[in-house]
Design an enzyme around this catalytic site. Structure first.
Site, PDB file in Angstrom:
ATOM      1  N   HIS A   1      -1.334   9.915 -28.241  1.00 41.66           N
ATOM      2  CA  HIS A   1      -1.472   8.920 -27.585  1.00 41.66           C
ATOM      3  C   HIS A   1      -2.312   7.702 -28.497  1.00 41.66           C
ATOM      4  CE1 HIS A   1      -1.192   9.970 -23.204  1.00 41.66           C
ATOM      5  NE2 HIS A   1      -0.110  10.000 -23.642  1.00 41.66           N
TER       6      HIS A   1
ATOM      7  N   GLU B   1      -5.435  17.073 -11.630  1.00 45.02           N
ATOM      8  CA  GLU B   1      -5.836  17.390 -12.883  1.00 45.02           C
ATOM      9  C   GLU B   1      -7.470  17.419 -13.068  1.00 45.02           C
ATOM     10  OE1 GLU B   1      -3.650  15.496 -16.216  1.00 45.02           O
ATOM     11  OE2 GLU B   1      -5.490  15.736 -17.504  1.00 45.02           O
TER      12      GLU B   1
ATOM     13  N   HIS C   1      -1.395  15.318 -26.932  1.00 37.13           N
ATOM     14  CA  HIS C   1      -1.478  14.128 -26.800  1.00 37.13           C
ATOM     15  C   HIS C   1      -2.713  13.323 -26.791  1.00 37.13           C
ATOM     16  CE1 HIS C   1       2.221  15.185 -24.569  1.00 37.13           C
ATOM     17  NE2 HIS C   1       2.157  13.903 -23.654  1.00 37.13           N
TER      18      HIS C   1
ATOM     19  N   HIS D   1       7.346   7.901 -27.640  1.00 37.49           N
ATOM     20  CA  HIS D   1       6.240   8.880 -27.252  1.00 37.49           C
ATOM     21  C   HIS D   1       6.457  10.445 -27.730  1.00 37.49           C
ATOM     22  CE1 HIS D   1       3.362  10.632 -24.309  1.00 37.49           C
ATOM     23  NE2 HIS D   1       4.376  11.463 -23.777  1.00 37.49           N
TER      24      HIS D   1
ATOM     25  N   LYS E   1       6.365  22.870 -15.188  1.00 42.05           N
ATOM     26  CA  LYS E   1       5.692  21.951 -14.586  1.00 42.05           C
ATOM     27  C   LYS E   1       5.540  21.940 -13.237  1.00 42.05           C
ATOM     28  CE  LYS E   1       4.259  17.409 -15.445  1.00 42.05           C
ATOM     29  NZ  LYS E   1       4.379  15.797 -15.926  1.00 42.05           N
TER      30      LYS E   1
ATOM     31  N   ARG F   1      -4.217  21.680 -15.200  1.00 42.43           N
ATOM     32  CA  ARG F   1      -3.255  20.793 -15.417  1.00 42.43           C
ATOM     33  C   ARG F   1      -3.489  20.020 -16.771  1.00 42.43           C
ATOM     34  NH1 ARG F   1      -0.177  16.092 -11.715  1.00 42.43           N
ATOM     35  NH2 ARG F   1       0.999  15.392 -13.342  1.00 42.43           N
TER      36      ARG F   1
ATOM     37  N   GLU G   1       8.491  17.469 -25.473  1.00 41.55           N
ATOM     38  CA  GLU G   1       8.015  17.730 -24.335  1.00 41.55           C
ATOM     39  C   GLU G   1       8.538  19.164 -23.947  1.00 41.55           C
ATOM     40  OE1 GLU G   1       5.362  16.071 -23.575  1.00 41.55           O
ATOM     41  OE2 GLU G   1       5.849  13.872 -23.306  1.00 41.55           O
TER      42      GLU G   1
ATOM     43  N   ASN H   1      -1.604  18.137 -21.770  1.00 38.66           N
ATOM     44  CA  ASN H   1      -2.033  17.089 -22.650  1.00 38.66           C
ATOM     45  C   ASN H   1      -1.833  17.449 -24.143  1.00 38.66           C
ATOM     46  OD1 ASN H   1      -2.209  15.193 -20.681  1.00 38.66           O
ATOM     47  ND2 ASN H   1      -4.328  15.990 -20.074  1.00 38.66           N
TER      48      ASN H   1
ATOM     49  N   ARG I   1       0.687  -1.146   0.112  1.00 41.09           N
ATOM     50  CA  ARG I   1      -0.113  -0.118   0.054  1.00 41.09           C
ATOM     51  C   ARG I   1       0.827   1.134   0.044  1.00 41.09           C
ATOM     52  NH1 ARG I   1      -2.658  -3.040   3.514  1.00 41.09           N
ATOM     53  NH2 ARG I   1      -4.695  -4.184   2.575  1.00 41.09           N
TER      54      ARG I   1
ATOM     55  N   LYS J   1       2.272  11.283 -11.621  1.00 40.47           N
ATOM     56  CA  LYS J   1       1.515  10.567 -12.341  1.00 40.47           C
ATOM     57  C   LYS J   1       2.206   9.236 -12.490  1.00 40.47           C
ATOM     58  CE  LYS J   1      -1.564  13.214 -15.030  1.00 40.47           C
ATOM     59  NZ  LYS J   1      -2.271  13.621 -16.127  1.00 40.47           N
TER      60      LYS J   1
HETATM   61  N1  LIG Z   1       4.274  10.182 -15.731  1.00 40.65           N
HETATM   62  C1  LIG Z   1       4.238  11.306 -16.645  1.00 40.65           C
HETATM   63  O1  LIG Z   1       3.667  12.241 -16.050  1.00 40.65           O
HETATM   64  C2  LIG Z   1       4.581  10.971 -18.025  1.00 40.65           C
HETATM   65  C3  LIG Z   1       4.728  12.232 -18.569  1.00 40.65           C
HETATM   66  C4  LIG Z   1       5.543  12.281 -20.093  1.00 40.65           C
HETATM   67  C5  LIG Z   1       5.590  10.733 -20.467  1.00 40.65           C
HETATM   68  N2  LIG Z   1       5.399   9.726 -19.776  1.00 40.65           N
HETATM   69  C6  LIG Z   1       5.665   8.408 -19.931  1.00 40.65           C
HETATM   70  O2  LIG Z   1       7.201   8.274 -20.259  1.00 40.65           O
HETATM   71  C7  LIG Z   1       7.301   7.228 -21.074  1.00 40.65           C
HETATM   72  C8  LIG Z   1       8.362   7.756 -22.240  1.00 40.65           C
HETATM   73  O3  LIG Z   1       9.396   8.030 -21.470  1.00 40.65           O
HETATM   74  P1  LIG Z   1      10.902   7.989 -22.122  1.00 40.65           P
HETATM   75  O4  LIG Z   1      11.063   8.610 -23.446  1.00 40.65           O
HETATM   76  O5  LIG Z   1      12.069   8.507 -21.204  1.00 40.65           O
HETATM   77  O6  LIG Z   1      11.025   6.316 -22.274  1.00 40.65           O
HETATM   78  P2  LIG Z   1      12.025   5.213 -21.855  1.00 40.65           P
HETATM   79  O7  LIG Z   1      12.104   5.232 -20.436  1.00 40.65           O
HETATM   80  O8  LIG Z   1      11.565   4.026 -22.784  1.00 40.65           O
HETATM   81  O9  LIG Z   1      13.332   5.653 -22.592  1.00 40.65           O
HETATM   82  C9  LIG Z   1      13.835   5.884 -23.676  1.00 40.65           C
HETATM   83  C10 LIG Z   1      14.851   4.948 -24.095  1.00 40.65           C
HETATM   84  O10 LIG Z   1      15.988   5.647 -23.584  1.00 40.65           O
HETATM   85  C11 LIG Z   1      16.772   4.547 -22.867  1.00 40.65           C
HETATM   86  N3  LIG Z   1      17.340   5.486 -21.848  1.00 40.65           N
HETATM   87  C12 LIG Z   1      17.047   6.218 -20.834  1.00 40.65           C
HETATM   88  N4  LIG Z   1      17.990   6.898 -20.193  1.00 40.65           N
HETATM   89  C13 LIG Z   1      19.343   6.562 -20.976  1.00 40.65           C
HETATM   90  C14 LIG Z   1      20.734   6.918 -20.674  1.00 40.65           C
HETATM   91  N5  LIG Z   1      20.810   7.967 -19.620  1.00 40.65           N
HETATM   92  N6  LIG Z   1      21.462   6.179 -21.336  1.00 40.65           N
HETATM   93  C15 LIG Z   1      21.195   5.301 -22.269  1.00 40.65           C
HETATM   94  N7  LIG Z   1      19.847   4.997 -22.561  1.00 40.65           N
HETATM   95  C16 LIG Z   1      19.017   5.615 -21.841  1.00 40.65           C
HETATM   96  C17 LIG Z   1      15.857   3.875 -22.341  1.00 40.65           C
HETATM   97  O11 LIG Z   1      16.536   2.436 -22.119  1.00 40.65           O
HETATM   98  C18 LIG Z   1      14.848   3.585 -23.571  1.00 40.65           C
HETATM   99  O12 LIG Z   1      15.355   2.688 -24.639  1.00 40.65           O
HETATM  100  C19 LIG Z   1       6.046   6.774 -21.830  1.00 40.65           C
HETATM  101  O13 LIG Z   1       5.625   5.696 -21.302  1.00 40.65           O
HETATM  102  C20 LIG Z   1       5.144   7.922 -21.586  1.00 40.65           C
HETATM  103  O14 LIG Z   1       3.922   7.683 -21.440  1.00 40.65           O
HETATM  104  C21 LIG Z   1       4.866   9.747 -18.547  1.00 40.65           C
HETATM  105 ZN   LIG Z   2       4.036  13.294 -23.048  1.00 41.65          ZN
END
Ligand SMILES: NC(=O)c1ccc[n+]([C@@H]2O[C@H](COP(=O)([O-])OP(=O)(O)OC[C@H]3O[C@@H](n4cnc5c(N)ncnc54)[C@H](O)[C@@H]3O)[C@@H](O)[C@H]2O)c1
Ligand SMILES: [Zn+2]
Length: 358
Positions: A250, A235, A246, A262, A225, A239, A184, A243, A120, A142
């Site tokens: 998405h 949200e 998005h 993404h 942010k 907030r 972003e 999006n 939890r 999130k």
């Molecule tokens: N929670 C939120 O508010 C929020 C906001 C925006 C996006 N997201 C989510 O985030 C995700 C996308 O994030 P992302 O683009 O970081 O994706 P990711 O975590 O898949 O990272 C992208 C790639 O980079 C690699 N990588 C990361 N850091 C590295 C480093 N320092 N050196 C070498 N390789 C590295 C990872 O292994 C992966 O292959 C999506 O699932 C999206 O929905 C969430």
């Molecule tokens: Zn995003």
């Protein structure tokens, strides 16, 4: 030099931005050292987990294990989530322990959801390693995983105890993923306007990994942010502006079965939203936004597909509210720095905007 940005929600937390940060030292005010597990992925683990373990142990932490999941969006699944919480239990992690998520947005969202639900809720520290995670996903609480039915459909809000964004870790991030983070950054610069928008002239330099440009844009994004999230953490209102791009983005991700990253999907989604902004609000930012996205190495068009597939995926997106007929709800720009949200868009209007980016 390290900079601290406070996210002033009811339980505030710091986002520390800098180079070669001392993780254990940076969090020592927020958390007493104790038992910990590090979650990471198959790209990041080999490169960065060793130094994190070393730093935490030197700071008095007892690192019980490093859990590595396969890199990529497919790890944001119920199956991998189940595997991770199972391994937390097997490692003997108790309620007073901490999960450190070392990775991009995937590891952050998955690890946060595991931390929010394991026993939890245990303490959570985000160690973002991708630009996207530093500027966006690690701030705001999130967390969650995708379902076959759509993205982020199972999740929670979880405030991390701290976010440590060490810009040095970007050195190993592939160029394509750096560009995704810039999507972003551009999104929030357009939403914010003002000095942040002016700083978008650093996009080219950031793409070439100029350290000052990256630091400036990460700090702009984190501050923006943090401010938006502080005003509307759960949200219920403003907030939603985050999006921008998005709604269609998405859907593009889902239709491409996550072959589109993404940030790339969001870039194309923003392009469609710019067309809608022109149609609905009479503000033509299409070219300005396209130039910014292209200078970041991002696609402004989506891979060819039947718009009907994208519309169907949009219908499954959780942000569509129930009970308001055919309308989709979009974030559009009245101007740079003037977003409006909840704009009703019909299927026909959405289809036209999608057509403009195919
Ligand atoms: N929670 C939120 O508010 C929020 C906001 C925006 C996006 N997201 C989510 O985030 C995700 C996308 O994030 P992302 O683009 O970081 O994706 P990711 O975590 O898949 O990272 C992208 C790639 O980079 C690699 N990588 C990361 N850091 C590295 C480093 N320092 N050196 C070498 N390789 C590295 C990872 O292994 C992966 O292959 C999506 O699932 C999206 O929905 C969430
Ligand atoms: Zn995003």
């Amino acid at each position: 030099m390290a900079e601290r940005v406070e996210v002033p929600v009811s339980t505030p937390y710091p986002v520390v931005v800098g180079e070669n940060l001392d993780t254990a030292g940076s969090i020592s005010k927020a958390l007493k050292p104790g038992a910990a597990v590090i979650l990471t992925d198959s790209n990041v683990g080999a490169r960065h987990a060793g130094s994190v373990v070393e730093n935490l142990e030197a700071g008095g932490w007892n690192v019980l294990g490093v859990i590595e999941v396969p890199a990529g969006e497919s790890s944001k699944s119920l199956r991998v989530y189940g595997d991770v919480v199972g391994r937390l239990a097997a490692s003997g992690l108790t309620r007073d322990s901490t999960l450190f998520a070392l990775g991009g947005g995937v590891v952050g969202d998955l690890g946060g959801f595991a931390a929010a639900t394991y026993m939890r809720g245990i303490s959570f520290v985000a160690l973002p390693t991708s630009l996207l995670a530093m500027v966006d996903s690690s701030v705001g609480g999130k967390v969650g995983v995708d379902l076959p039915e759509g993205k982020n459909l199972a999740g929670a809000f979880l405030r991390p105890r701290a976010v440590i964004a060490d810009l040095e870790r970007l050195d190993t991030l592939p160029d394509r993923d750096l560009s995704c983070g810039l999507a972003e950054v551009i999104k929030m610069g357009l939403l914010s306007g003002g000095a942040y928008f002016d700083d978008l002239n650093l996009i080219g330099a950031a793409r070439s990994r100029d350290p000052e440009a990256l630091r400036t844009l990460v700090l702009d994004s984190v501050r923006f942010k943090a401010d938006v999230v502080a005003g509307d953490e759960l949200e219920t209102g403003r907030r939603a502006i985050l999006n921008y791009g998005h709604t269609i983005g998405h859907a593009l991700e889902a239709v491409a079965d996550y072959a589109l990253l993404h940030g790339e999907a969001i870039s194309a989604g923003m392009s469609a939203a710019a067309h809608l902004s022109r149609e609905k609000l009479g503000m033509d930012l299409i070219e300005l936004q396209r130039d910014l996205l292209q200078s970041a190495g991002l696609p402004v068009n989506a891979p060819a597909t039947d718009p009907a597939n994208i519309l169907a995926a949009m219908g499954r997106d959780k942000k569509r509210r129930s009970g308001d007929g055919a309308a989709h709800r979009f974030v559009l720009l009245e101007d740079v720095g003037s977003p409006v949200w909840g704009v009703p868009i019909t299927d026909d209007e959405a289809r036209q905007a999608i057509g403009a980016i195919l």
